[in-house]
Scaffold this motif. Structure first.
Motif, mmCIF file in Angstrom:
data_model
loop_
_atom_site.group_PDB
_atom_site.id
_atom_site.type_symbol
_atom_site.label_atom_id
_atom_site.label_comp_id
_atom_site.label_asym_id
_atom_site.label_seq_id
_atom_site.Cartn_x
_atom_site.Cartn_y
_atom_site.Cartn_z
ATOM 1 N N ALA B 178 -4.388 11.059 2.536
ATOM 2 C CA ALA B 178 -4.496 12.393 3.133
ATOM 3 C C ALA B 178 -3.882 13.446 2.198
ATOM 4 N N THR B 179 -2.749 13.090 1.574
ATOM 5 C CA THR B 179 -2.090 14.012 0.633
ATOM 6 C C THR B 179 -2.986 14.269 -0.573
ATOM 7 N N ASN B 180 -3.539 13.182 -1.117
ATOM 8 C CA ASN B 180 -4.425 13.319 -2.286
ATOM 9 C C ASN B 180 -5.681 14.112 -1.921
ATOM 10 N N MET B 181 -6.133 13.905 -0.699
ATOM 11 C CA MET B 181 -7.313 14.641 -0.219
ATOM 12 C C MET B 181 -7.010 16.141 -0.181
ATOM 13 N N ALA B 182 -5.818 16.491 0.247
ATOM 14 C CA ALA B 182 -5.411 17.897 0.298
ATOM 15 C C ALA B 182 -5.331 18.480 -1.111
ATOM 16 N N VAL B 183 -4.839 17.674 -2.051
ATOM 17 C CA VAL B 183 -4.753 18.130 -3.453
ATOM 18 C C VAL B 183 -6.161 18.373 -3.990
ATOM 19 N N GLU B 184 -7.067 17.422 -3.740
ATOM 20 C CA GLU B 184 -8.454 17.571 -4.211
ATOM 21 C C GLU B 184 -9.130 18.773 -3.552
ATOM 22 N N ALA B 185 -8.755 19.031 -2.289
ATOM 23 C CA ALA B 185 -9.343 20.185 -1.589
ATOM 24 C C ALA B 185 -9.013 21.472 -2.320
ATOM 25 N N ALA B 186 -7.772 21.562 -2.815
ATOM 26 C CA ALA B 186 -7.335 22.782 -3.499
ATOM 27 C C ALA B 186 -8.139 23.017 -4.780
ATOM 28 N N LEU B 187 -8.729 21.929 -5.337
ATOM 29 C CA LEU B 187 -9.484 22.044 -6.597
ATOM 30 C C LEU B 187 -10.988 22.074 -6.358
ATOM 31 N N ALA B 188 -11.404 22.105 -5.084
ATOM 32 C CA ALA B 188 -12.826 21.913 -4.779
ATOM 33 C C ALA B 188 -13.599 23.213 -4.606
ATOM 34 N N GLY B 189 -12.975 24.350 -4.896
ATOM 35 C CA GLY B 189 -13.681 25.626 -4.839
ATOM 36 C C GLY B 189 -14.267 25.894 -3.477
ATOM 37 N N HIS B 191 -15.848 24.113 -1.538
ATOM 38 C CA HIS B 191 -15.744 22.994 -0.585
ATOM 39 C C HIS B 191 -14.319 22.775 -0.087
ATOM 40 N N GLU B 192 -13.421 23.683 -0.492
ATOM 41 C CA GLU B 192 -12.005 23.494 -0.164
ATOM 42 C C GLU B 192 -11.781 23.360 1.351
ATOM 43 N N ALA B 193 -12.373 24.280 2.121
ATOM 44 C CA ALA B 193 -12.122 24.288 3.576
ATOM 45 C C ALA B 193 -12.577 22.977 4.212
ATOM 46 N N GLU B 194 -13.746 22.490 3.754
ATOM 47 C CA GLU B 194 -14.295 21.261 4.327
ATOM 48 C C GLU B 194 -13.376 20.062 4.052
ATOM 49 N N PHE B 195 -12.913 19.972 2.786
ATOM 50 C CA PHE B 195 -12.048 18.846 2.429
ATOM 51 C C PHE B 195 -10.671 18.972 3.078
ATOM 52 N N ARG B 196 -10.184 20.220 3.204
ATOM 53 C CA ARG B 196 -8.869 20.427 3.827
ATOM 54 C C ARG B 196 -8.911 19.975 5.303
ATOM 55 N N THR B 197 -10.052 20.266 5.943
ATOM 56 C CA THR B 197 -10.190 19.827 7.345
ATOM 57 C C THR B 197 -10.118 18.303 7.445
ATOM 58 N N VAL B 198 -10.790 17.634 6.489
ATOM 59 C CA VAL B 198 -10.746 16.163 6.467
ATOM 60 C C VAL B 198 -9.307 15.687 6.295
ATOM 61 N N ALA B 199 -8.592 16.297 5.352
ATOM 62 C CA ALA B 199 -7.207 15.881 5.075
ATOM 63 C C ALA B 199 -6.332 16.093 6.301
ATOM 64 N N GLU B 200 -6.485 17.246 6.956
ATOM 65 C CA GLU B 200 -5.630 17.528 8.120
ATOM 66 C C GLU B 200 -5.963 16.598 9.299
ATOM 67 N N THR B 201 -7.269 16.340 9.475
ATOM 68 C CA THR B 201 -7.665 15.405 10.548
ATOM 69 C C THR B 201 -7.090 14.019 10.295
ATOM 70 N N MET B 202 -7.141 13.647 9.016
ATOM 71 C CA MET B 202 -6.619 12.325 8.656
ATOM 72 C C MET B 202 -5.117 12.260 8.920
ATOM 73 N N ARG B 203 -4.402 13.347 8.589
ATOM 74 C CA ARG B 203 -2.946 13.381 8.857
ATOM 75 C C ARG B 203 -2.677 13.205 10.358
ATOM 76 N N GLY B 204 -3.552 13.806 11.177
ATOM 77 C CA GLY B 204 -3.400 13.661 12.639
ATOM 78 C C GLY B 204 -3.525 12.210 13.068
#
Lengths: 253, 254
Positions: B178-189, B191-204
């Motif tokens: 989930a942490t790595n997913m959040a890092v990748e989200a920050a670099l995804a331009g 697609h950032e919001a989409e990946f960040r949602t995945v990371a946050e859902t996963m953290r939940g």
């Protein structure tokens, strides 16, 4: 629990156990029997698990439990069979348990490891040694559909399981044998009218027993019949209306 | 009448306290059930995690090169889901075995109490020595069988503890993903919001799994304490230890 030697000829013995004053009130009174010959014992309907402690204690007054090599169950009821797992543990290694082929799979729910012998519908002989052979004879539908009486032609004793059973009040107990047949009828009539289900089976069984030489007719509950009372019982039972539980259907038909 | 009986000739294992054993077995069983109940939502959470990983993989596909690292993370997540599913299946089997063995202990206790009553009844007779010997043997066989079932229950508990550790490992690894997913989200331009949602859902989900393991920890500790008490009470011998526990012990089956 009291014990009564009802037959003895050398080492050939029949001992009845019952009329236990310490028996819990709600447990139906039962008679248990052991037949011995040549240091071999056969238990007949040895009683349920609740009675097991007192029955073992009473039996040990008469014989050593490790001489019991056969255990015969006339039918599957819990007052007959529920202690078999315990008997199997304390009696001789390799003790065989005899029961109708149709009940084996059911009674195995108590003890799958026990050595069961299927008794076929027509019955079988069980040799105790010393010239003593017990003969399992059909008593199907009286009351159980897979049911047997056990006859000892040498002792002239017929163990009849639930046939001849009576619910005798403690105040009427004392002797193991019926003293006054007419007086005794009141204690066995309700039981036979309800528990015995088939007049055809009853007629067949009575006809079969009339061909045997029986001096003692020994049921699993109540008092035993001796001498002329055996014929009195057959006459009485042969004319009894059985299966009175059927009247309960009337309100729905 | 006291439930404790000294069975002569049966050595130190002859003395049992059936009432205390039944109480201890009941407490152990209750705590085991609490552990199983704690994991009751494991299937649902595992499925949520699987669906999330599928959705993340689709999102990664849409993101092209920007989603390459996320795609690798989702594949790793699915491996973790497989581990969770295996743990869940093992927990279901252990639940069934625990019920079976607890019932077997109760059955043996019932038989032991009846044998002890029989022993007391025979003691009132004058010459009951041979019968008492037969009773002692039967009692010892039953007691040993019960002890084997108790040892088996303890082994099941150890396996359950190991599965709890497995789930805890999966949680730590999922948290890392989930942490790595959040890092990748920050670099995804874009697609950032989409990946960040995945990371946050996963953290939940990770948080829910962590709560599950935490809620299992207390009854697990209690169960381990109860099992030690039970083994001491039942006088577990050496026959069953390290073998196939709790199966049989009576006369040989025909």
């Amino acid at each position: 629990m009291k014990s009564f030697t009802i037959y003895q000829d050398g080492d050939h013995r029949w001992v009845a156990f019952g009329q236990d004053p310490d028996k819990p009130e709600e447990i139906i009174d039962t008679n248990q029997f052991v037949v011995t010959s040549s240091d071999t014992g056969c238990l007949l309907d040895p009683g349920g698990a609740e009675l097991f402690p007192d029955m073992v204690a009473a039996l040990s007054r008469e014989i050593s439990v490790d001489t019991i090599q056969h255990l015969f169950l006339t039918h599957q009821d819990p007052d007959v069979s529920s202690a078999i797992t315990l008997w199997d543990e304390v009696c001789a290694d390799g003790m065989k348990i005899y029961i109708s082929w149709m009940w084996k799979g059911f009674v195995k729910h108590f003890d799958n490891a026990a050595r069961f012998v299927d008794v076929p519908d027509e019955g079988m002989d069980l040799n105790l040694g010393g010239g003593v052979t017990l003969r399992a004879m059909p008593a199907h539908y009286l009351h159980s559909p897979g049911n047997f009486s056990v006859y000892d032609p040498k002792a002239k004793i017929l163990f009849t399981g639930d046939i001849g059973a009576a619910l005798v009040p403690e105040s009427e107990q004392g002797d193991i044998f019926v003293q006054n047949f007419d007086h005794h009828i009141q204690f066995m009539e309700p039981f036979h009218k309800r528990w015995m289900v088939s007049a055809r089976a009853r007629d067949a069984w009575v006809a079969m027993v009339r061909n045997l030489d029986v001096n003692i007719l020994a049921p699993q509950h109540g008092l035993l019949f001796k001498g002329d009372d055996v014929q009195r019982f057959l006459d009485w039972f042969g004319n009894l209306e059985v299966g009175n539980g059927l009247s309960a259907y009337q309100q729905y038909t | 009448m006291a439930e404790t009986t000294r069975v002569s000739g049966a050595g130190t294992h002859g003395r049992i306290d059936s009432r205390r054993i039944q109480h201890a077995a009941g407490e152990l069983f209750t705590e085991c059930l609490n552990v199983f109940n704690a994991f009751s939502n494991l299937n649902e959470l595992s499925e949520d995690l699987r669906v999330l990983s599928l959705n993340a993989e689709l999102a990664a596909g849409r993101a092209g090169d920007s989603g390459r690292a996320v795609r690798a993370l989702t594949q790793y997540t699915r491996e973790l889901v497989n581990r969770l599913n295996q743990a869940r299946e093992s927990i279901i089997k252990l639940n069934s075995e625990t019920h079976r063995r607890n019932a077997a202990v109760l059955r043996d206790l019932h038989a032991l109490r009846t044998l002890e009553r029989t022993h007391r009844a025979c003691e009132r007779e004058e010459d009951c020595r041979e019968t008492e010997e037969a009773l002692n043997k039967a009692h010892e066989r039953r007691r040993q069988e019960m002890a084997d079932y108790v040892v088996a229950l303890t082994t099941d508990l150890q396996n359950l503890s190991a599965l709890n550790s497995t789930v805890a490992e999966v949680i730590a690894q999922s948290d890392s993903i989930a942490t790595n997913m959040a890092v990748e989200a920050a670099l995804a331009g874009s697609h950032e919001a989409e990946f960040r949602t995945v990371a946050e859902t996963m953290r939940g989900y990770v948080e829910d799994l962590r709560n599950m393991v935490d809620s299992a920890a207390v009854p697990m500790k209690k169960a381990e304490e109860r099992s030690r008490t039970l083994i001491n009470l039942a006088g577990s011998g050496t026959r069953g230890q390290g073998t196939s526990h709790g199966e049989g012990g009576g006369k040989e089956e025909n």
